[in-house]
Scaffold this active site. Structure first.
Site, PDB file in Angstrom:
ATOM      1  CG  HIS A  15     -11.427 -35.499 -38.758  1.00  0.00           C
ATOM      2  ND1 HIS A  15     -10.906 -34.102 -38.197  1.00  0.00           N
ATOM      3  CD2 HIS A  15     -10.329 -36.265 -38.633  1.00  0.00           C
ATOM      4  CE1 HIS A  15      -9.829 -34.232 -37.761  1.00  0.00           C
ATOM      5  NE2 HIS A  15      -9.337 -35.415 -37.747  1.00  0.00           N
TER       6      HIS A  15
ATOM      7  NE  ARG B  88      -5.971 -31.602 -36.455  1.00  0.00           N
ATOM      8  CZ  ARG B  88      -6.126 -32.875 -36.322  1.00  0.00           C
ATOM      9  NH1 ARG B  88      -6.244 -33.563 -37.366  1.00  0.00           N
ATOM     10  NH2 ARG B  88      -5.588 -33.394 -35.367  1.00  0.00           N
TER      11      ARG B  88
HETATM   12  P1  NAP Z   1       4.467 -35.951 -37.796  1.00  0.00           P
HETATM   13  O1  NAP Z   1       5.115 -37.441 -37.571  1.00  0.00           O
HETATM   14  O2  NAP Z   1       4.781 -35.076 -36.548  1.00  0.00           O
HETATM   15  O3  NAP Z   1       4.902 -35.478 -39.036  1.00  0.00           O
HETATM   16  C1  NAP Z   1       5.012 -34.088 -39.632  1.00  0.00           C
HETATM   17  C2  NAP Z   1       5.756 -33.752 -40.742  1.00  0.00           C
HETATM   18  O4  NAP Z   1       5.366 -32.341 -41.174  1.00  0.00           O
HETATM   19  C3  NAP Z   1       7.265 -33.997 -40.673  1.00  0.00           C
HETATM   20  O5  NAP Z   1       7.815 -34.529 -41.658  1.00  0.00           O
HETATM   21  C4  NAP Z   1       7.498 -32.386 -40.466  1.00  0.00           C
HETATM   22  O6  NAP Z   1       8.687 -32.276 -40.976  1.00  0.00           O
HETATM   23  C5  NAP Z   1       6.611 -31.849 -41.357  1.00  0.00           C
HETATM   24  N1  NAP Z   1       6.367 -30.441 -41.044  1.00  0.00           N
HETATM   25  C6  NAP Z   1       5.845 -29.701 -40.040  1.00  0.00           C
HETATM   26  N2  NAP Z   1       5.966 -28.562 -40.151  1.00  0.00           N
HETATM   27  C7  NAP Z   1       6.373 -28.316 -41.402  1.00  0.00           C
HETATM   28  C8  NAP Z   1       6.917 -26.874 -42.055  1.00  0.00           C
HETATM   29  N3  NAP Z   1       6.507 -25.894 -41.630  1.00  0.00           N
HETATM   30  N4  NAP Z   1       7.188 -27.369 -43.321  1.00  0.00           N
HETATM   31  C9  NAP Z   1       7.402 -28.311 -44.038  1.00  0.00           C
HETATM   32  N5  NAP Z   1       7.353 -29.659 -43.266  1.00  0.00           N
HETATM   33  C10 NAP Z   1       6.713 -29.402 -41.921  1.00  0.00           C
HETATM   34  O7  NAP Z   1       2.993 -36.107 -37.901  1.00  0.00           O
HETATM   35  P2  NAP Z   1       2.126 -37.476 -38.417  1.00  0.00           P
HETATM   36  O8  NAP Z   1       1.980 -38.247 -37.436  1.00  0.00           O
HETATM   37  O9  NAP Z   1       2.662 -37.721 -39.780  1.00  0.00           O
HETATM   38  O10 NAP Z   1       0.642 -36.521 -38.402  1.00  0.00           O
HETATM   39  C11 NAP Z   1       0.401 -35.470 -39.514  1.00  0.00           C
HETATM   40  C12 NAP Z   1      -0.817 -34.873 -39.196  1.00  0.00           C
HETATM   41  O11 NAP Z   1      -2.004 -35.672 -39.441  1.00  0.00           O
HETATM   42  C13 NAP Z   1      -1.399 -34.717 -37.683  1.00  0.00           C
HETATM   43  O12 NAP Z   1      -0.495 -33.424 -37.038  1.00  0.00           O
HETATM   44  C14 NAP Z   1      -2.681 -34.529 -37.636  1.00  0.00           C
HETATM   45  O13 NAP Z   1      -3.121 -33.110 -37.753  1.00  0.00           O
HETATM   46  C15 NAP Z   1      -2.994 -35.221 -38.970  1.00  0.00           C
HETATM   47  N6  NAP Z   1      -4.041 -36.407 -38.779  1.00  0.00           N
HETATM   48  C16 NAP Z   1      -5.341 -36.467 -39.159  1.00  0.00           C
HETATM   49  C17 NAP Z   1      -5.958 -37.650 -39.335  1.00  0.00           C
HETATM   50  C18 NAP Z   1      -7.391 -37.738 -39.730  1.00  0.00           C
HETATM   51  O14 NAP Z   1      -8.108 -38.638 -39.566  1.00  0.00           O
HETATM   52  N7  NAP Z   1      -7.486 -36.787 -40.699  1.00  0.00           N
HETATM   53  C19 NAP Z   1      -5.697 -38.743 -38.361  1.00  0.00           C
HETATM   54  C20 NAP Z   1      -4.191 -38.577 -37.956  1.00  0.00           C
HETATM   55  C21 NAP Z   1      -3.564 -37.436 -37.970  1.00  0.00           C
HETATM   56  P3  NAP Z   1      10.129 -32.588 -40.246  1.00  0.00           P
HETATM   57  O15 NAP Z   1      10.072 -34.092 -40.516  1.00  0.00           O
HETATM   58  O16 NAP Z   1      11.085 -31.796 -40.648  1.00  0.00           O
HETATM   59  O17 NAP Z   1       9.780 -32.408 -38.745  1.00  0.00           O
HETATM   60  C1  GLV Z   2      -6.906 -37.098 -35.908  1.00  0.00           C
HETATM   61  O1  GLV Z   2      -7.339 -35.970 -36.547  1.00  0.00           O
HETATM   62  C2  GLV Z   2      -5.595 -37.065 -35.017  1.00  0.00           C
HETATM   63  O2  GLV Z   2      -4.978 -35.964 -35.091  1.00  0.00           O
HETATM   64  O3  GLV Z   2      -5.230 -38.180 -34.637  1.00  0.00           O
END
Ligand code: NAP
Ligand code: GLV
Length: 309
Positions: free
Chosen positions: A272, A224
């Site tokens: 994005h 983000r």
């Molecule tokens: P997820 O499975 O919830 O993983 C989040 C990771 O971030 C976890 O390892 C968590 O730690 C870590 N984290 C959260 N807060 C933290 C903090 N304060 N300090 C250190 N580590 C922290 O999320 P995901 O499915 O991988 O997705 C991640 C993000 O990608 C989404 O939230 C979204 O914003 C973004 N995204 C972007 C796109 C795009 O097209 N650009 C598409 C999809 C998603 P823990 O393991 O210890 O809980």
């Molecule tokens: C896209 O940014 C998502 O969070 O799925």
């Protein structure tokens, strides 16, 4: 059973058709502002307007058609006290891994330098880089961060990861918590941001933190825009501390026309699209989770509102 559907991009008809095909006995209600909505059992939504919140009053759970929950959690106490369930991977991990591998290989093989040279008509071999000097550090070891690390490791790059809680991943140097962040950054040549946007992570990557990266480091932000202090990144690129960035997400989207990122040749911009929601996989996942909830069983990927992800 009724399911309320809404997408901020208006692309609702194919979603309604896929949900209707998967759940033939369920009424699909495409939400429209100003049109009365009957009470619904579940909602599947993305980027809702505030006016939609009143129509969530009867739902048993809210499903997000994406991974990040920040655009819904910003409504805070106005949200009903029901589970908010995001997509878990659903085909996004592979897309993220492809995107990040492309960015890392472009810098590692100096394609950006050769593109600049070619535009100037210059034929000039540059010294090759060594993978052992090109460690990739991923912030966020969740559903999408782990496949990114796996792919980069398979390509032969040293990999490290940072998360909130400690992790033990094979062949990954793992760091956890704010106390370990400076050490993690100091050994990272390409920093990949895969964190959710929460109160704790907003502006995490400011001048002080980005300055901890070694001279000539690179940044990929696919999470983000609010995680990065944009003026600080631009200043560090212009000063030469950060050699380049590939950015998919921005504080304001679409990135406004006068934004200085557009004219910075060391910044590559995508709109994005690093990991788009794949409708078939998303509908399958949401339908399977509705079935579990109807049987009174737990589902994965429920957002913890206290943590913010
Ligand atoms: P997820 O499975 O919830 O993983 C989040 C990771 O971030 C976890 O390892 C968590 O730690 C870590 N984290 C959260 N807060 C933290 C903090 N304060 N300090 C250190 N580590 C922290 O999320 P995901 O499915 O991988 O997705 C991640 C993000 O990608 C989404 O939230 C979204 O914003 C973004 N995204 C972007 C796109 C795009 O097209 N650009 C598409 C999809 C998603 P823990 O393991 O210890 O809980
Ligand atoms: C896209 O940014 C998502 O969070 O799925």
């Amino acid at each position: 059973m009724r399911i309320l559907l809404y997408r901020g991009d208006g692309d609702i008809a194919p979603w309604a058709a896929d949900f209707a095909a998967a759940l033939p006995h369920v009424e699909i209600v495409a939400w429209r502002e100003g049109v009365p909505t009957p009470p619904c059992d579940y909602a599947a939504i993305w980027a809702p307007p505030p006016a939609l919140l009143a129509d969530l009053a009867h739902v048993k759970a809210i499903f997000l058609m994406g991974a990040g929950a920040d655009a819904l959690l910003k409504f805070g106490a106005a949200l009903p006290d029901v589970p908010i369930v995001r997509l878990g991977d659903a085909g996004m991990g592979e897309q993220m891994a492809d995107y990040v591998a492309g960015a890392v290989l472009r810098w590692f093989r100096r394609f950006d330098d050769y593109e600049r040279q070619a535009r100037a008509g210059s034929w000039q071999p540059l010294p090759p880089r060594r993978k052992e000097d090109f460690s990739v550090g991923v912030l966020g070891l969740g559903k999408l961060g782990v496949p990114v690390l796996r792919t980069l490791r398979q390509l032969g790059f040293p990999v490290r990861g940072w998360s909130r809680t400690p992790k033990d991943l094979p062949n990954v140097a793992c760091f956890a918590g704010l106390d370990a962040l400076d050490d993690f950054l100091a050994g990272t040549r390409v920093l990949v941001c895969m964190l959710p946007l929460t109160p704790e992570t907003t502006h995490l990557l400011d001048r002080a933190r980005l300055s901890r990266l070694p001279q000539g480091a690179y940044l990929v932000n696919v999470a983000r825009g609010g995680l990065v202090a944009e003026p600080d990144l631009l200043a560090l690129i212009r000063e030469g501390h950060v050699a380049g960035a590939m950015l998919d997400v921005f504080r304001n989207e679409p990135l406004p026309a006068p934004h200085p990122f557009w004219n910075e040749p060391r910044i590559a911009i995508t709109p994005h699209v690093a990991a788009v929601t794949l409708r078939t996989q998303a509908v399958q996942q949401i339908v399977a989770k509705i079935a579990l909830l109807e049987r009174g069983e737990p589902v994965a990927d429920v957002i913890d509102r206290e943590r913010g992800y």
